[in-house]
Design an enzyme around this catalytic site. Structure first.
Site: not given
Ligand code: IPM
Ligand code: MN
Ligand code: NAD
Length: 369
Positions: A147, A198, A231, A255, A259
């Site tokens: 990042y 990884k 993975d 990240d 999700d």
């Molecule tokens: C998150 C988002 C951000 C990230 C993006 C918007 C840069 O996906 O906060 O999870 O990848 O950190």
């Molecule tokens: Mn995210």
């Protein structure tokens, strides 16, 4: 999720509010409303100051993070409540990089805490899994990795084009997030910690993670710690999430994993997070983005932002109010007072109103289970 070190523990707090773009601007006012309500019975003064940083301002004035913003937030505020950034009119996503990543880096918010907690059995897509099976926290390194924006493009728009994006990992950066995860586990009485990388494919960057992990874990023999490649971890989180308490990993993997975890617990609309530097001004935001395709319809789920606010109260040292918020969210889920993403019929504002009423009256708040 309780147990996050507090910023001030004092009787009042100043909160900078950055609603941002899309549904960020819809859910954040609901969270502020609920926060004001939960603090009313206990008379904890929260002062909110709103900042209009986001795509509109960027397109209007060319400004992303204004000069002096970082110092102001660091010196004058206890915490930041953030919505989301991302707008189809800004395909480069420059404003989000400057504002969100800028604040994470410049405030040195090295812990990205992303709890995955199933709050009602019906919300998980996993068969036969219940609340007791899905209760873990992902600690994502938040200031380094892929990042950092080190890289470049060579011979752009030619057949010989080359793009480079560097993965930056420092010993200090890796050690402090790994150590934080162990300390959190110990403080909370959680017995199992999993570090994920990884290193089989990225021996330089993630070889460092391996070495640091092996050193640090020696100090935490009371915690059952292990390593999984990312993975495999993704697969195992779906196969049997009950085997995890604390997960620690790098910026990008965290990240993606957060999700995945969010979906195990009912979806992005419910997932909270805290970008934390213990003892310093920290930033709290739902895991979700600006969801442009549902923005403006009044159907965005505000619960992610409300649960994020509970994490913020915890950070401020206001445990009782944080717990009241979480109980109110659970009650709303039980009574199906929810938005369409969770199968309900309520609007964003109706969910906010319902919660504000429950937490804002001492008699009703006391009845919450
Ligand atoms: C998150 C988002 C951000 C990230 C993006 C918007 C840069 O996906 O906060 O999870 O990848 O950190
Ligand atoms: Mn995210
Ligand atoms: P997203 O999180 O905005 O949406 C993903 C999916 O989840 C969509 O179907 C959306 O409708 C749904 N969803 C998310 N939050 C919801 C909520 N509160 N209520 C109901 N449904 C919800 O991710 P995306 O579509 O990949 O990204 C959209 C924009 O947001 C992009 O510009 C992206 O860069 C940005 N983004 C910003 C942040 C942030 O600011 N922290 C985080 C993630 C994505």
């Amino acid at each position: 999720m309780p147990g996050i070190p507090m910023r001030n523990g004092g009787p009042k707090a100043r909160i900078a509010v950055i609603p941002g773009d899309g549904i960020g601007a819809e859910v954040t006012p609901q969270a502020v409303k609920v926060l004001k309500a939960v603090c009313a019975p206990t008379q904890r003064p929260l002062e909110f100051v709103e900042f209009d940083w986001g795509a509109d301002k960027y397109l209007r004035e060319g400004v992303t993070l204004p000069p002096g913003a970082v110092e102001m937030l660091r010196d004058e505020y206890d915490a930041i409540l953030f919505g989301a950034l991302g707008d189809p009119r800004v395909p480069s996503n420059q404003h989000a990089a400057d504002i969100l990543l800028g604040l994470r880096f410049k405030l040195d918010l090295y812990v990205n805490a992303r709890p995955v907690e199933l709050l009602h059995d019906r919300l998980t897509p996993l068969r036969d899994r219940t609340e007791k099976d899905i209760r873990l926290i992902v600690f994502r390194e938040n200031t380094e990795g892929l990042y950092v924006g080190v890289g470049g493009v060579f011979k752009q728009d030619t057949p010989d084009e080359i793009a480079v994006q560097e993965d930056v990992n420092s010993r200090k950066g890796v050690e402090r997030i790994v150590r934080y995860a162990f300390e959190y586990a110990r403080r909370k009485g959680l017995k199992r910690l999993c570090m994920s990388d990884k290193s089989n494919a990225m021996p330089f960057a993630h070889g460092l993670w391996q070495r640091v992990f092996k050193e640090v874990r020696r100090e935490y023999t009371d915690i059952d710690s292990r390593h999984l490649f990312i993975d495999t971890l993704a697969m195992e989180m779906v196969r049997d999430p009950s085997q995890f308490d604390v997960v620690v990993t790098c910026n990008l993997f965290g990240d993606i994993l957060s999700d995945l975890g969010a979906q195990l617990a009912g979806g992005l609309g419910l997932a909270p997070s805290g970008n934390i530097h213990p003892g310093q001004t920290s930033l709290f935001e739902p895991v979700h983005g600006s969801a442009p395709h549902i923005a403006g319809q009044g159907i965005a789920n505000p619960l992610g932002s409300v649960l994020t606010s509970a994490m913020m109260l915890e950070f401020l040292g206001w445990r009782q109010e944080a717990e009241t918020l979480r109980r109110a969210v659970r009650a709303g889920l039980r009574e199906n007072c929810v938005t369409p993403d969770l199968g309900g019929k309520q609007s964003t504002a109706a969910v906010g109103d319902w919660l504000a009423e429950r937490v804002g009256r001492a008699d009703l708040a006391a009845q919450l289970k």
